[in-house]
Write an enzyme that holds these catalytic residues in place. Structure first.
Site, mmCIF file in Angstrom:
data_model
loop_
_atom_site.group_PDB
_atom_site.id
_atom_site.type_symbol
_atom_site.label_atom_id
_atom_site.label_comp_id
_atom_site.label_asym_id
_atom_site.label_seq_id
_atom_site.Cartn_x
_atom_site.Cartn_y
_atom_site.Cartn_z
ATOM 1 N N CYS A 1 0.653 -1.146 0.152
ATOM 2 C CA CYS A 1 0.209 -0.394 0.500
ATOM 3 C C CYS A 1 0.870 1.203 -0.037
ATOM 4 O O CYS A 1 1.210 1.387 1.246
ATOM 5 C CB CYS A 1 -0.842 -0.023 1.093
ATOM 6 S SG CYS A 1 -2.344 1.527 1.480
HETATM 7 N N1 MHO Z 1 -7.884 -0.507 2.085
HETATM 8 C C1 MHO Z 1 -6.648 -0.028 2.460
HETATM 9 C C2 MHO Z 1 -5.355 -0.520 1.519
HETATM 10 C C3 MHO Z 1 -5.587 1.561 0.860
HETATM 11 S S1 MHO Z 1 -3.968 1.287 0.408
HETATM 12 C C4 MHO Z 1 -4.165 2.965 -0.503
HETATM 13 C C5 MHO Z 1 -6.609 0.471 3.799
HETATM 14 O O1 MHO Z 1 -7.866 1.120 3.881
HETATM 15 O O2 MHO Z 1 -5.262 0.290 4.499
HETATM 16 O O3 MHO Z 1 -4.099 0.567 -1.031
#
Ligand code: MHO
Length: 205
Positions: free
Chosen positions: A28
Protein backbone atom coordinates in the site's frame (compact mmCIF):
# COMPACT_ATOMS: atom_id res chain seq x y z
CA UNK A 1 10.92 27.45 13.91
CA UNK A 2 7.13 27.60 13.74
CA UNK A 3 5.25 26.06 10.85
CA UNK A 4 3.97 29.08 8.93
CA UNK A 5 3.09 29.69 5.27
CA UNK A 6 6.36 31.63 4.87
CA UNK A 7 8.47 28.83 6.33
CA UNK A 8 6.81 26.34 3.97
CA UNK A 9 7.25 28.44 0.83
CA UNK A 10 10.86 29.26 1.72
CA UNK A 11 11.73 25.63 2.38
CA UNK A 12 10.16 24.63 -0.93
CA UNK A 13 11.90 27.38 -2.89
CA UNK A 14 15.28 26.12 -1.63
CA UNK A 15 14.77 22.55 -2.83
CA UNK A 16 17.47 21.07 -5.03
CA UNK A 17 16.83 21.05 -8.75
CA UNK A 18 19.50 18.45 -9.44
CA UNK A 19 17.15 15.52 -9.00
CA UNK A 20 16.21 12.17 -10.47
CA UNK A 21 13.26 9.89 -9.76
CA UNK A 22 13.12 6.32 -8.51
CA UNK A 23 10.00 4.20 -8.38
CA UNK A 24 9.19 1.30 -6.06
CA UNK A 25 6.22 -0.97 -5.43
CA UNK A 26 6.19 -1.71 -1.69
CA UNK A 27 2.64 -2.59 -0.78
CA UNK A 28 0.00 0.00 0.00
CA UNK A 29 1.65 3.19 -1.22
CA UNK A 30 0.70 5.34 1.79
CA UNK A 31 3.44 3.70 3.89
CA UNK A 32 6.44 4.11 1.56
CA UNK A 33 5.24 7.63 0.67
CA UNK A 34 5.86 8.59 4.31
CA UNK A 35 8.95 6.40 4.82
CA UNK A 36 10.82 7.86 1.85
CA UNK A 37 9.67 11.39 2.64
CA UNK A 38 11.64 11.13 5.88
CA UNK A 39 14.96 10.43 4.16
CA UNK A 40 17.46 13.31 3.99
CA UNK A 41 17.98 14.15 0.33
CA UNK A 42 14.52 13.02 -0.74
CA UNK A 43 13.02 16.18 -2.18
CA UNK A 44 9.58 15.06 -3.32
CA UNK A 45 7.38 12.00 -3.20
CA UNK A 46 4.25 11.09 -5.12
CA UNK A 47 2.18 7.94 -5.29
CA UNK A 48 0.78 6.26 -8.35
CA UNK A 49 0.36 3.13 -10.40
CA UNK A 50 2.83 1.29 -12.61
CA UNK A 51 3.91 -2.08 -13.88
CA UNK A 52 0.81 -2.97 -15.85
CA UNK A 53 -0.55 -2.46 -19.33
CA UNK A 54 -3.92 -0.81 -18.67
CA UNK A 55 -3.90 2.81 -19.82
CA UNK A 56 -4.98 5.52 -17.37
CA UNK A 57 -5.53 3.29 -14.34
CA UNK A 58 -7.34 4.60 -11.29
CA UNK A 59 -7.59 3.26 -7.74
CA UNK A 60 -11.00 1.79 -8.56
CA UNK A 61 -10.01 0.50 -12.00
CA UNK A 62 -6.42 -0.52 -11.46
CA UNK A 63 -6.24 -3.23 -14.10
CA UNK A 64 -2.89 -5.05 -13.92
CA UNK A 65 -1.01 -2.18 -12.23
CA UNK A 66 0.64 -2.03 -8.82
CA UNK A 67 0.63 0.77 -6.24
CA UNK A 68 4.00 2.54 -6.33
CA UNK A 69 5.83 5.43 -4.73
CA UNK A 70 7.88 7.75 -6.88
CA UNK A 71 10.76 9.32 -5.02
CA UNK A 72 12.49 12.43 -6.33
CA UNK A 73 15.94 12.66 -4.79
CA UNK A 74 18.84 15.09 -4.75
CA UNK A 75 21.72 13.52 -6.68
CA UNK A 76 24.26 15.33 -4.52
CA UNK A 77 22.90 13.75 -1.35
CA UNK A 78 21.62 10.34 -2.37
CA UNK A 79 22.29 7.62 -4.89
CA UNK A 80 19.84 5.10 -6.32
CA UNK A 81 21.78 2.50 -4.32
CA UNK A 82 20.97 4.36 -1.08
CA UNK A 83 17.29 4.22 -2.00
CA UNK A 84 17.51 0.53 -2.85
CA UNK A 85 18.94 -0.13 0.61
CA UNK A 86 15.99 1.68 2.09
CA UNK A 87 13.50 -0.08 -0.20
CA UNK A 88 14.86 -3.50 0.77
CA UNK A 89 14.60 -2.61 4.44
CA UNK A 90 10.93 -1.73 3.88
CA UNK A 91 9.79 -5.17 2.69
CA UNK A 92 10.39 -8.90 2.87
CA UNK A 93 12.19 -9.72 -0.41
CA UNK A 94 11.34 -13.42 -0.13
CA UNK A 95 7.57 -13.01 -0.15
CA UNK A 96 5.04 -11.42 -2.46
CA UNK A 97 1.56 -10.38 -1.37
CA UNK A 98 -1.09 -12.25 -3.37
CA UNK A 99 -2.62 -9.14 -4.83
CA UNK A 100 -0.94 -7.63 -7.84
CA UNK A 101 -1.96 -4.24 -6.40
CA UNK A 102 0.60 -4.66 -3.60
CA UNK A 103 3.54 -6.37 -5.34
CA UNK A 104 7.08 -5.59 -4.29
CA UNK A 105 8.78 -4.24 -7.41
CA UNK A 106 12.08 -2.44 -7.81
CA UNK A 107 11.75 -0.40 -10.98
CA UNK A 108 14.69 1.07 -12.82
CA UNK A 109 14.24 4.13 -14.99
CA UNK A 110 17.70 4.49 -16.54
CA UNK A 111 20.62 2.32 -17.57
CA UNK A 112 22.58 3.76 -14.66
CA UNK A 113 19.89 2.73 -12.18
CA UNK A 114 19.86 -0.74 -13.73
CA UNK A 115 23.65 -0.99 -13.27
CA UNK A 116 23.32 0.14 -9.66
CA UNK A 117 20.59 -2.45 -9.05
CA UNK A 118 22.79 -5.27 -10.39
CA UNK A 119 25.76 -4.09 -8.32
CA UNK A 120 23.54 -3.78 -5.24
CA UNK A 121 22.25 -7.35 -5.66
CA UNK A 122 25.76 -8.69 -6.21
CA UNK A 123 27.13 -7.00 -3.13
CA UNK A 124 24.20 -7.69 -0.83
CA UNK A 125 23.78 -10.95 1.05
CA UNK A 126 20.33 -11.49 -0.47
CA UNK A 127 19.68 -15.06 -1.57
CA UNK A 128 19.05 -14.55 -5.28
CA UNK A 129 17.44 -17.98 -5.70
CA UNK A 130 14.75 -17.15 -3.17
CA UNK A 131 14.26 -13.52 -4.22
CA UNK A 132 10.54 -12.89 -4.80
CA UNK A 133 10.77 -9.14 -5.36
CA UNK A 134 10.25 -8.26 -9.01
CA UNK A 135 12.88 -6.28 -10.90
CA UNK A 136 11.43 -4.34 -13.81
CA UNK A 137 12.22 -1.39 -15.98
CA UNK A 138 9.65 1.37 -15.61
CA UNK A 139 7.41 1.79 -18.59
CA UNK A 140 5.01 4.42 -17.37
CA UNK A 141 4.09 5.98 -14.05
CA UNK A 142 0.49 7.12 -13.59
CA UNK A 143 -0.21 9.55 -10.76
CA UNK A 144 -2.75 8.38 -8.19
CA UNK A 145 -5.74 10.47 -7.19
CA UNK A 146 -5.17 13.56 -5.07
CA UNK A 147 -6.71 11.94 -1.98
CA UNK A 148 -3.98 9.27 -1.95
CA UNK A 149 -1.09 11.77 -2.07
CA UNK A 150 0.56 12.54 1.30
CA UNK A 151 -2.18 10.42 2.84
CA UNK A 152 -0.96 10.90 6.40
CA UNK A 153 -1.66 14.63 6.09
CA UNK A 154 -5.36 14.00 5.38
CA UNK A 155 -7.44 15.54 8.11
CA UNK A 156 -4.43 17.17 9.81
CA UNK A 157 -5.95 20.61 9.61
CA UNK A 158 -3.16 22.20 11.66
CA UNK A 159 -0.85 21.35 8.73
CA UNK A 160 -3.12 21.52 5.70
CA UNK A 161 -4.43 24.95 6.74
CA UNK A 162 -0.86 26.28 6.56
CA UNK A 163 -0.56 25.09 2.96
CA UNK A 164 -3.95 26.53 2.08
CA UNK A 165 -2.92 29.85 3.60
CA UNK A 166 0.29 29.71 1.53
CA UNK A 167 -1.86 29.39 -1.60
CA UNK A 168 -1.11 25.72 -2.34
CA UNK A 169 -3.70 23.64 -4.16
CA UNK A 170 -3.74 19.81 -3.95
CA UNK A 171 -1.24 19.42 -6.76
CA UNK A 172 1.14 21.92 -5.12
CA UNK A 173 0.92 20.03 -1.82
CA UNK A 174 1.72 16.79 -3.65
CA UNK A 175 4.80 18.42 -5.17
CA UNK A 176 5.87 20.23 -1.98
CA UNK A 177 9.17 19.17 -0.35
CA UNK A 178 7.88 20.55 2.99
CA UNK A 179 4.71 18.47 2.68
CA UNK A 180 6.79 15.32 2.08
CA UNK A 181 8.70 15.97 5.33
CA UNK A 182 5.53 16.75 7.30
CA UNK A 183 3.77 13.66 5.91
CA UNK A 184 6.69 11.55 7.15
CA UNK A 185 6.73 13.31 10.52
CA UNK A 186 3.05 12.76 11.28
CA UNK A 187 3.44 9.10 10.25
CA UNK A 188 6.00 8.79 13.07
CA UNK A 189 9.27 8.85 11.14
CA UNK A 190 12.34 10.78 12.29
CA UNK A 191 12.67 13.80 10.06
CA UNK A 192 15.16 16.61 10.01
CA UNK A 193 13.70 19.84 8.73
CA UNK A 194 13.83 23.28 10.37
CA UNK A 195 10.11 23.40 11.15
CA UNK A 196 9.69 19.84 12.41
CA UNK A 197 10.40 20.44 16.14
CA UNK A 198 7.47 22.78 16.32
CA UNK A 199 5.26 20.77 14.02
CA UNK A 200 2.95 19.16 16.51
CA UNK A 201 -0.80 19.09 16.73
CA UNK A 202 -1.82 22.11 18.85
CA UNK A 203 -4.45 19.95 20.55
CA UNK A 204 -1.71 17.71 21.97
CA UNK A 205 0.55 20.50 23.24
N1 MHO B 1 -7.83 -0.12 1.69
C1 MHO B 1 -6.64 -0.39 2.42
C2 MHO B 1 -5.37 -0.07 1.65
C3 MHO B 1 -5.37 1.24 0.99
S1 MHO B 1 -3.99 1.38 0.03
C4 MHO B 1 -4.07 2.84 -0.73
C5 MHO B 1 -6.65 0.38 3.70
O1 MHO B 1 -7.55 1.15 3.92
O2 MHO B 1 -5.71 0.23 4.50
O3 MHO B 1 -4.13 0.36 -1.00
Amino acid sequence: MMLTPTVVTEFDSQASENTETATFGLGCFWGPDAAFGAVDGVVRTRVGYAGGTKSDPSYEILGDHTEVVQVEYDLEQLSFTDLLERAFSEHNPYQQPQKRQYQNIMFTETGDQHDQLLAFLNESDLDRDRLATHLESLDQFYLAEAYHQKFNLRGKRWITDVFTEAGYDEEAVRESPAAAKLNAHVAGHDVSAPFIDQASDPRSR
